[in-house]
Motif scaffolding. Structure first.
Motif, short mmCIF file in Angstrom:
data_model
loop_
_atom_site.label_atom_id
_atom_site.label_comp_id
_atom_site.label_asym_id
_atom_site.label_seq_id
_atom_site.Cartn_x
_atom_site.Cartn_y
_atom_site.Cartn_z
N GLY A 164 0.03 -7.54 -4.12
CA GLY A 164 0.06 -7.98 -2.67
C GLY A 164 -1.62 -9.12 -2.39
N HIS A 165 -2.61 -8.98 -2.74
CA HIS A 165 -3.45 -9.39 -3.21
C HIS A 165 -4.22 -10.27 -4.10
N PHE A 166 -5.03 -10.96 -3.83
CA PHE A 166 -5.90 -11.48 -5.38
C PHE A 166 -6.53 -10.41 -5.29
N VAL A 167 -6.84 -10.24 -6.73
CA VAL A 167 -7.71 -8.98 -7.81
C VAL A 167 -8.99 -10.08 -8.41
N THR A 168 -10.62 -10.52 -8.04
CA THR A 168 -11.04 -11.68 -8.70
C THR A 168 -11.64 -10.50 -10.08
N VAL A 169 -11.94 -11.22 -10.92
CA VAL A 169 -12.52 -10.33 -12.05
C VAL A 169 -13.16 -11.27 -12.51
N VAL A 170 -14.30 -11.08 -13.71
CA VAL A 170 -15.29 -11.76 -14.37
C VAL A 170 -14.89 -11.18 -15.66
N VAL A 223 -4.56 -3.52 7.16
CA VAL A 223 -4.69 -2.75 5.89
C VAL A 223 -3.73 -3.31 4.62
N VAL A 224 -4.52 -3.83 3.64
CA VAL A 224 -3.79 -5.09 2.36
C VAL A 224 -4.06 -4.43 1.48
N GLY A 225 -4.64 -3.36 1.24
CA GLY A 225 -5.29 -2.96 -0.15
C GLY A 225 -5.80 -1.07 -0.06
N LEU A 226 -6.00 -1.04 -1.37
CA LEU A 226 -6.72 0.14 -1.73
C LEU A 226 -7.81 0.47 -2.54
N GLY A 227 -8.40 1.47 -3.29
CA GLY A 227 -8.65 1.28 -4.07
C GLY A 227 -9.60 3.08 -4.36
N PHE A 228 -8.68 3.54 -5.27
CA PHE A 228 -8.48 4.59 -5.21
C PHE A 228 -10.48 5.01 -6.54
N ASP A 229 -11.44 5.88 -5.60
CA ASP A 229 -12.26 6.08 -5.83
C ASP A 229 -12.28 7.15 -7.86
N VAL A 272 0.83 -0.66 0.50
CA VAL A 272 0.12 -0.09 -0.19
C VAL A 272 0.76 1.27 0.25
N ILE A 273 2.40 1.20 0.62
CA ILE A 273 2.58 2.61 0.83
C ILE A 273 3.75 2.55 -0.35
N ASP A 274 3.90 1.81 -0.84
CA ASP A 274 4.80 2.05 -2.28
C ASP A 274 3.91 2.07 -3.42
N ARG A 275 2.56 2.08 -3.30
CA ARG A 275 1.34 2.50 -4.71
C ARG A 275 1.23 3.66 -3.95
N LEU A 276 1.21 4.21 -3.08
CA LEU A 276 0.75 5.56 -2.97
C LEU A 276 2.43 6.16 -3.32
N ASN A 277 3.84 5.55 -3.12
CA ASN A 277 4.49 6.31 -3.79
C ASN A 277 4.25 6.26 -4.84
N ALA A 278 3.98 5.69 -5.49
CA ALA A 278 4.31 5.28 -7.21
C ALA A 278 3.54 6.53 -7.26
N VAL A 279 1.76 7.37 -7.07
CA VAL A 279 0.88 7.77 -7.63
C VAL A 279 1.38 8.74 -8.24
N THR A 280 1.05 9.88 -8.80
CA THR A 280 1.52 10.11 -9.68
C THR A 280 0.76 12.54 -9.46
N SER A 281 -0.47 12.25 -9.42
CA SER A 281 -1.29 13.05 -9.20
C SER A 281 -2.50 12.94 -7.73
N GLU A 282 -3.08 13.94 -7.11
CA GLU A 282 -3.31 13.67 -6.54
C GLU A 282 -4.38 13.20 -6.20
N CYS A 283 -5.00 11.79 -5.59
CA CYS A 283 -5.91 11.00 -5.53
C CYS A 283 -6.90 10.11 -4.56
N GLU A 313 -13.94 -10.93 3.55
CA GLU A 313 -13.28 -10.95 4.21
C GLU A 313 -12.56 -9.71 4.54
N VAL A 314 -11.72 -9.42 3.03
CA VAL A 314 -11.00 -7.98 3.17
C VAL A 314 -12.25 -6.92 2.48
#
Length: 607
Positions: A346-352, A37-43, A11-22, A70-71
């Motif tokens: 670092g966590h699974f992402v499920t998509v249909v 805290v294992v994940g984040l989802g930008f609006d 989570v910290i590393d992905r925030l560090n990679a953000v290039t615009s204010e989100c 459970e997450v």
């Protein structure tokens, strides 16, 4: 009592990679008064603080469907505290269910050392401290549970009818008419009751103990996320060791001693009209994430919830097809579930996805997922080929995958740069073809093609020797007599095939001797960091695949991670690594008198 805070380094590393204010939502799990805290989802809405309470809830509900069960949402992350209005905080508190104290993270672009954490306590914000934990720590403490089952679906092909039928199906499951079986053991989970909800083990046993039971009953284990099958001695990473497989059984009969008989006569409503019927079998495939110290009986609720999440994604797929249809006689495409494991997350992402939709038609959906999860847009993460490969899904006697994992670099003070992603190990005498003495470059090409296939860049099958030879004849590089021969190919031919078959361009590097390869440490390290593709190298009468380098730029010491296609044995990782068929080699490995060409495939850009 306020929860302890542990934030994943991902989570910290992905925030560090953000290039615009989100701004967006934080996702985590609670266990033993600790919030992980294992994940984040930008609006995806530009003004998420102006959303109504219903819109916030809808946004959160849709986002969390992609996370393991459970997450759940546990807070909010933003670059400015102007979001923290009383109305917004009240809405956030109502939408956070795993803790009474939602977490607020305030960050600044390029200055993540100053991330400020606050907890919402009794309508006030209270400063909080947190601990950053590694991905390995998270995976060591938590277990992933995979539920696979099939459910029949029959209803009218209308949006309301599909939604209503799936809701009824969810209610049926939640009513306790299902039993969960762990097929690698004799354990059956019938309810969440610690007294009579379990058969096979006691109600006090933990999920971690159930994992140990599974582990002791297996003869085959895997390395790093199901990527490599290993025979014999247990040798596996936390990611694969702590994956529990579950199947679901539906109760087909009544319990006459418990359930009262139906005392009313059945009523049949007959509506005489024409309509289209949807009759299919839904393939359910879910992932849950639970702490090792959780009781096994608590899995019952998690598994029921995971089924609900998957059915909701499947429902969304059906409804999208109906809303986008222009022809009343359109053909329904079956929804298919995929689990992805982006290394940045670092966590699974499920998509249909809809079965009949090609990856090229899913570009918009993938871009939204990239934006939601703060992932770069220069490479694919959610193409079908990128889906995580579980050990149980690997065909018997299939080529081994990522056989270099577990090998230790040996250069003192060196920096390791490795192939990024997944590849299959192709070598002599596979596919019932005895190509010993001439097929090494063909096998190296197959390994490279497998990399592009596993990363989702191509859906092309691994080319056979005949197809490789025919390709070179078709483009005019070889005469027709080349097809069916046992003639060698080199780095340039490999690059021709990659461009013709996959549309992939390559760089060719040449050195006049094996000793001169020692001067390429920096250039090869740059290739693996930027492109991340395997490198084919040919010199004399031999071809190999380079998977990485360990380079000390100060001393010039250099070692190559070599994958040798000349191996003729069975798919046994212990032999392959133990006998050096995949291993770290010094510059002396190369022939001083041979001229070498290196083919460096260039990775396409885009999601």
């Amino acid at each position: 009592m306020l929860p302890r805070l542990k934030i994943s380094s991902n989570v910290i590393d992905r925030l560090n990679a953000v290039t615009s204010e989100c701004s967006g939502y934080l996702f985590g799990l609670m266990h033993d008064d600790t919030l992980f805290v294992v994940g984040l989802g930008f609006d995806l809405n530009e003004e998420c603080n102006s959303l109504s309470l219903d819109d916030q809830e809808r946004c959160i509900s849709q986002s969390k469907l992609h996370f393991p069960t459970e997450v759940d949402v546990c807070g909010f992350v933003t670059f400015t505290d102007s979001y923290f209005t009383p109305e917004f905080l009240e809405g956030l508190e109502q939408n956070v269910h795993i803790t009474d104290n939602p977490l607020l993270l305030l960050y600044q672009l390029g200055n993540l050392t100053g991330i400020k954490a606050q907890l919402y306590v009794h309508e006030n914000l209270k400063d909080a401290t947190y601990e950053v934990v590694s991905e390995t720590d998270i995976w060591t403490q938590f277990v992933h549970v995979r539920l696979q089952t099939r459910l029949p679906l029959t209803c009218e092909l209308q949006a309301d009818a599909i939604s209503e039928t799936l809701v009824m199906l969810q209610k049926k499951v939640a009513a306790g008419v299902v039993c969960f079986h762990f097929p690698k053991s004799s354990v059956y989970l019938k309810s969440s009751s610690s007294e009579n909800g379990l058969n096979g083990i006691s109600g006090d046993q933990t999920v971690g103990e159930l994992c140990d039971i599974h582990g002791s009953s297996e003869s085959n284990h895997s390395l790093t996320g199901g990527r490599v099958k290993v025979k014999g001695k247990k040798k596996c990473s936390p990611k694969e060791a702590d994956l529990l497989s579950v199947e679901m059984l539906l109760k087909a009969s009544r319990d006459s001693l418990v359930e009262s008989p139906n005392k009313c006569a059945p009523i049949i409503h007959l509506i005489n009209r024409s309509y289209r019927c949807l009759k299919t079998v839904i393939k359910v495939d879910t992932i849950s994430m639970v702490h090792r110290n959780s009781k096994v009986v608590h899995l019952y609720t998690a598994l029921v919830d995971s089924l609900w999440r998957n059915l909701k994604l499947i429902e969304n797929s059906f409804l999208e097809q109906i809303s986008n249809s222009v022809d009343s006689m359109f053909v329904v495409s079956a929804p298919e579930t995929y689990h992805f494991l982006p290394r940045e997350c670092g966590h699974f992402v499920t998509v249909v996805y809809q079965k009949q939709k090609h990856d090229s038609e899913l570009d918009t959906e993938r871009r939204l997922l990239h934006k939601l999860l703060a992932l770069p847009l220069d490479r694919p993460y959610f193409r079908r080929g990128c889906a995580h490969l579980f050990t149980e899904d690997i065909p018997v006697n299939a080529p081994l995958i990522n056989v270099h994992e577990g090998l230790t670099p040996t250069v003192n003070g060196g920096e390791v740069s490795l192939v990024q992603g997944t590849y299959s190990y192709h070598h002599y005498r596979q596919d019932h073809i005895d190509d010993s003495g001439w097929g090494c470059a063909y096998r190296s090409l197959q390994t490279i093609v497998s990399w592009f296939k596993w990363q989702g860049y191509s859906e092309r099958a691994i080319p056979t020797h005949h197809e490789i030879q025919q390709c070179l004849v078709t483009i005019g590089d070889k005469p027709s007599s080349f097809v069916g021969s046992c003639q060698w190919i080199g780095s340039t031919e490999v690059s021709f095939c990659l461009e013709s078959m996959l549309g992939v361009t390559s760089r060719i590097l040449s050195v006049s001797s094996g000793e001169e390869l020692g001067s390429l440490g920096g250039e090869l390290a740059y290739h693996f960091k930027i492109e991340g593709t395997p490198i084919m190298i040919g010199g004399g009468v031999l071809a190999h695949t380079i998977l990485g380098v360990d380079f000390n730029k100060n001393s010039g010491d250099l070692k190559f991670l070599i994958l040798d296609p000349h191996y003729t044995g069975s798919e046994d990782l212990q032999i392959i690594q133990g006998k050096g068929w995949c291993g770290w080699k010094g510059v002396s490995f190369w022939n001083k008198a041979a001229y070498y060409n290196l083919c460096l495939p260039q990775r396409p850009r885009g999601p």
